[in-house]
Design a protein around this motif. Structure first.
Motif, PDB file in Angstrom:
ATOM      1  N   LYS A 480       0.834  -1.210   0.000  1.00  0.00           N
ATOM      2  CA  LYS A 480       0.000   0.000   0.000  1.00  0.00           C
ATOM      3  C   LYS A 480       0.865   1.255   0.000  1.00  0.00           C
ATOM      4  N   SER A 481       1.961   1.240   0.754  1.00  0.00           N
ATOM      5  CA  SER A 481       2.873   2.384   0.746  1.00  0.00           C
ATOM      6  C   SER A 481       3.491   2.576  -0.638  1.00  0.00           C
ATOM      7  N   ILE A 482       3.880   1.464  -1.248  1.00  0.00           N
ATOM      8  CA  ILE A 482       4.490   1.525  -2.579  1.00  0.00           C
ATOM      9  C   ILE A 482       3.494   2.091  -3.589  1.00  0.00           C
ATOM     10  N   GLU A 483       2.256   1.616  -3.523  1.00  0.00           N
ATOM     11  CA  GLU A 483       1.237   2.091  -4.460  1.00  0.00           C
ATOM     12  C   GLU A 483       0.985   3.583  -4.275  1.00  0.00           C
ATOM     13  N   LYS A 484       0.948   4.024  -3.015  1.00  0.00           N
ATOM     14  CA  LYS A 484       0.779   5.461  -2.738  1.00  0.00           C
ATOM     15  C   LYS A 484       1.909   6.265  -3.371  1.00  0.00           C
ATOM     16  N   ALA A 485       3.123   5.756  -3.251  1.00  0.00           N
ATOM     17  CA  ALA A 485       4.272   6.464  -3.825  1.00  0.00           C
ATOM     18  C   ALA A 485       4.214   6.476  -5.347  1.00  0.00           C
ATOM     19  N   LEU A 486       3.846   5.344  -5.937  1.00  0.00           N
ATOM     20  CA  LEU A 486       3.785   5.254  -7.400  1.00  0.00           C
ATOM     21  C   LEU A 486       2.698   6.145  -7.979  1.00  0.00           C
ATOM     22  N   GLN A 487       1.646   6.395  -7.201  1.00  0.00           N
ATOM     23  CA  GLN A 487       0.544   7.237  -7.664  1.00  0.00           C
ATOM     24  C   GLN A 487       0.720   8.706  -7.279  1.00  0.00           C
ATOM     25  N   SER A 488       1.884   9.040  -6.686  1.00  0.00           N
ATOM     26  CA  SER A 488       2.091  10.397  -6.173  1.00  0.00           C
ATOM     27  C   SER A 488       2.252  11.439  -7.272  1.00  0.00           C
ATOM     28  N   GLY A 489       2.683  10.996  -8.470  1.00  0.00           N
ATOM     29  CA  GLY A 489       2.927  11.951  -9.545  1.00  0.00           C
ATOM     30  C   GLY A 489       4.265  12.658  -9.427  1.00  0.00           C
ATOM     31  N   ASP A 490       5.041  12.327  -8.383  1.00  0.00           N
ATOM     32  CA  ASP A 490       6.351  12.946  -8.172  1.00  0.00           C
ATOM     33  C   ASP A 490       7.435  11.989  -8.653  1.00  0.00           C
ATOM     34  N   ASP A 491       8.217  12.411  -9.612  1.00  0.00           N
ATOM     35  CA  ASP A 491       9.204  11.526 -10.225  1.00  0.00           C
ATOM     36  C   ASP A 491      10.195  10.977  -9.205  1.00  0.00           C
ATOM     37  N   GLU A 492      10.631  11.819  -8.279  1.00  0.00           N
ATOM     38  CA  GLU A 492      11.606  11.387  -7.286  1.00  0.00           C
ATOM     39  C   GLU A 492      11.019  10.317  -6.369  1.00  0.00           C
ATOM     40  N   THR A 493       9.781  10.502  -5.968  1.00  0.00           N
ATOM     41  CA  THR A 493       9.110   9.520  -5.111  1.00  0.00           C
ATOM     42  C   THR A 493       8.895   8.212  -5.853  1.00  0.00           C
ATOM     43  N   ILE A 494       8.499   8.303  -7.100  1.00  0.00           N
ATOM     44  CA  ILE A 494       8.292   7.102  -7.912  1.00  0.00           C
ATOM     45  C   ILE A 494       9.598   6.327  -8.068  1.00  0.00           C
ATOM     46  N   ALA A 495      10.681   7.057  -8.273  1.00  0.00           N
ATOM     47  CA  ALA A 495      11.992   6.411  -8.413  1.00  0.00           C
ATOM     48  C   ALA A 495      12.403   5.704  -7.124  1.00  0.00           C
ATOM     49  N   LEU A 496      12.033   6.252  -5.982  1.00  0.00           N
ATOM     50  CA  LEU A 496      12.331   5.594  -4.705  1.00  0.00           C
ATOM     51  C   LEU A 496      11.471   4.347  -4.510  1.00  0.00           C
ATOM     52  N   ALA A 497      10.240   4.394  -4.978  1.00  0.00           N
ATOM     53  CA  ALA A 497       9.310   3.282  -4.764  1.00  0.00           C
ATOM     54  C   ALA A 497       9.654   2.058  -5.602  1.00  0.00           C
ATOM     55  N   ALA A 498      10.227   2.280  -6.801  1.00  0.00           N
ATOM     56  CA  ALA A 498      10.471   1.163  -7.725  1.00  0.00           C
ATOM     57  C   ALA A 498      11.351   0.074  -7.118  1.00  0.00           C
ATOM     58  N   PRO A 499      12.517   0.392  -6.518  1.00  0.00           N
ATOM     59  CA  PRO A 499      13.338  -0.676  -5.943  1.00  0.00           C
ATOM     60  C   PRO A 499      12.693  -1.342  -4.729  1.00  0.00           C
ATOM     61  N   VAL A 500      11.879  -0.610  -3.969  1.00  0.00           N
ATOM     62  CA  VAL A 500      11.180  -1.227  -2.840  1.00  0.00           C
ATOM     63  C   VAL A 500      10.154  -2.230  -3.361  1.00  0.00           C
TER      64      VAL A 500
END
Length: 604
Positions: A480-500
């Motif tokens: 759920k945390s990962i999905e929230k990050a991926l849906q944030s629209g912020d490139d930096e946050t999305i990049a952090l979520a991908a390896p997690v």
């Protein structure tokens, strides 16, 4: 000349106990801004306290305690408990003991008690707030001296949960108000961590609930001292049916009116001289040497001693993980302060002497300490939060259950690694007793042993816990945390979520494969590399924690501050330098490598 130079460096580095940063004063012992950030700005991980002002007040009190008394801890390290065999049979006063503590130990413990810290559990403060208090006070007392009160509080909680009304009425208040201390007496010389092999015997008397206990105990922290009037042991022994039961064994028998009666029949036979944590005695002792047994009182039901004791053991596991985390953070702060003041070498452009914190490799060592110690702090506060919510939520109870082996072991393992880098930042000075890091490293090394080794915790995690209901809940929370990050629209946050996301998927796949191997009957093969499984699971959970911290920093009112940017860059560093290690761990575990099973003893 060398002594003068060393003195000069030591004075220049230690002259300022605090340094300024964007969020206020920053101690070299603890990181109050990060504790505030975790407690109040990370609701997805840690439930914030309902009464922030009270939490701030108790944290302020903890800070004041450290400011006033921190100077005594190196003294305790240099003056470990002493054993005086001529006092073994001295029972002239309640505090008579062959274990002699440094005279300032009582001074510090009294100050902690008189400051109200031992009674904080009675204030209904949330467990994360209490954990943060321990993170502050413990950071300046890595010698373990405050372990007297940690053990006492855990013993009091165990007594309250499982003791009879009569035992609670007689023993609970003196423990919680700091008149007496408590211990957990589990291990024996021949048993080690295999508690099923304890041989201490408990024989019932004609008085219901009262037993006579004979046997030996080993590795008992705080088993005896010359500080307070009574010591209350939570002790495991086998009843005549050979089942493990839990008993309360006092140093002095307590009369019906609460006064102290005769000494119980147990004998302190000696001390274990440890490499660290020298502010707390560690004893081997025997019961019933001079009679038909020491007097003990049954807690809970016969044969259910281990079940009851797990309450205290799991609470202590959170404290051990926290001890590892705060040692890691202490090393981070000490080495960062040194690096910010130490000039060595030349700037290639200006040719001026360079402050070593500007060198990339020094930054790497400091960032490694930061991501390990702050990730571990987040994990321990998460566990504390779950310990509160588990009282009303089965899901959180199951989630805490699966996390406990990681909470105990990951900080103990990787914050010792952090201390290694702290020492390295100081160069040769890091290895000397003139700076605190050598002591911090020695003290922290014991956390890998306390409350079950990494190997034992990994077997518990892979062999039992992930097969229970908590593992799917953990995966769901992280997802759920990962999905929230991926849906944030912020490139930096999305990049952090991908390896997690990738690490969580690997953890699920590996767990399924090893579970299948175990179900097929080859349990030994499935568990052969459990150490790597725990490291993989731990890194994945810490990656999740860092993703949540980065999102909290980004959503704060000042995302561009040095503090919040530090959190975001630390998260990037962990994903790039640490989380990718789960790829190799997954490969190893999926390969079902059986080298450790097949290597012969004579081949070692």
């Amino acid at each position: 000349m060398l002594n003068c130079a060393l003195h000069s460096v030591r004075q220049s580095v230690s002259r300022l106990p605090f340094r300024n940063n964007a969020r206020g004063l920053h101690s070299r012992f603890y990181d109050r801004p990060t504790l505030n950030f975790l407690l109040f700005e990370n609701p997805s991980l840690i439930t914030p306290p309902d009464d922030p002002s009270t939490t701030h007040q108790v944290l302020d009190s903890a800070s004041s305690f450290v400011d006033r008394y921190h100077e005594f801890d190196p003294i305790f390290d240099a003056n470990e408990p002493q054993f005086d065999p001529t006092s073994m049979n001295d029972r002239s006063t309640p505090t008579s003991s062959p274990v002699k503590m440094h005279n300032k130990v009582k001074h510090v413990l009294d100050a902690y008690r008189d400051g109200g810290f031992t009674a904080m559990h009675e204030m209904d403060l949330p467990f994360p707030s209490l954990t943060a208090v321990s993170a502050i006070t413990g950071s300046a007392f890595t010698s373990g001296v405050l372990g007297h009160w940690v053990l006492t509080q855990c013993a009091a909680n165990l007594l309250k949960a499982y003791g009879s009304p009569e035992l609670v009425a007689k023993y609970h208040e003196p423990l919680t108000d700091g008149r007496w201390t408590g211990t957990m007496a589990l291990s024996e010389t021949q048993a080690g961590s295999s508690l099923i092999d304890v041989s201490t015997k408990a024989t019932p008397t004609d008085t219901p609930g009262t037993y006579k206990i004979k046997g030996n105990k080993m590795w008992t922290s705080g088993a005896d001292h010359d500080i307070y009037d009574n010591i209350i042991h939570m002790l495991l022994a086998k009843t005549p049916d050979n089942k493990i039961s839990l008993f309360l064994v006092p140093k002095s028998i307590v009369n019906e009116d609460g006064s102290l009666g005769e000494r119980n029949d147990y004998t302190i036979n000696g001390l274990n001289h440890k490499m660290g944590c020298r502010g707390l005695s560690n004893c081997y002792w025997s019961l019933g040497d001079n009679s038909d047994g020491a007097t003990g009182y049954l807690i809970g039901e016969e044969g259910k001693g281990l079940h009851a004791m797990f309450l205290m053991m799991n609470e202590m596991r959170i404290h051990v993980g926290l001890s590892g985390a705060l040692c890691g953070k202490r090393g981070h702060l000490e080495s960062l302060q040194y690096a910010m003041e130490r000039k060595q070498g030349r700037n290639p452009k200006t040719k001026e002497k360079e402050t070593i914190v500007n060198y990339p490799d020094v930054k790497r060592m400091i960032l490694t300490q930061k991501v390990f110690s702050e990730g571990a702090l987040a994990l321990c506060l998460l566990a504390s939060s779950l310990a509160d919510s588990a009282k009303t939520s089965d899901d959180d109870k199951h989630l805490l259950d699966v996390l406990i082996p990681i909470v105990k072991s990951w900080p103990s393992e990787f914050c010792l690694e952090a201390n290694k880098w702290a020492i390295q930042v100081l160069g040769g000075y890091g290895y000397t007793s003139d700076f605190p890091l050598a002591q911090v490293y020695r003290d922290n090394r014991l956390n890998m042993i306390h409350e079950g080794t990494h190997g034992i915790q990994s077997l518990d995690l892979l062999g039992r816990k992930v097969a229970g209901p908590g593992f799917p809940i953990l995966i769901d929370r992280m997802s759920k945390s990962i999905e929230k990050a991926l849906q944030s629209g912020d490139d930096e946050t999305i990049a952090l979520a991908a390896p997690v996301k990738s690490a969580v998927e690997r953890l699920v796949d590996v767990t399924k494969k090893l579970g299948g191997v175990s179900k097929a009957g080859d349990v030994q093969l499935a568990l052969a590399n459990s150490h790597d499984y725990l490291n993989m699971a731990g890194h994945t959970v810490i990656g999740w924690c860092w993703l949540e911290m980065a999102m909290a920093a980004k959503s704060s009112s000042s995302p561009d501050s040095a503090f919040n940017q530090g959190k975001i860059k630390a998260a990037k560093f962990f994903m790039a330098h640490e989380l990718h290690k789960t790829e190799h761990q997954a490969w190893l575990l999926n390969s079902l490598d059986d080298t450790v099973l097949k290597v012969a003893v004579e081949e070692l």
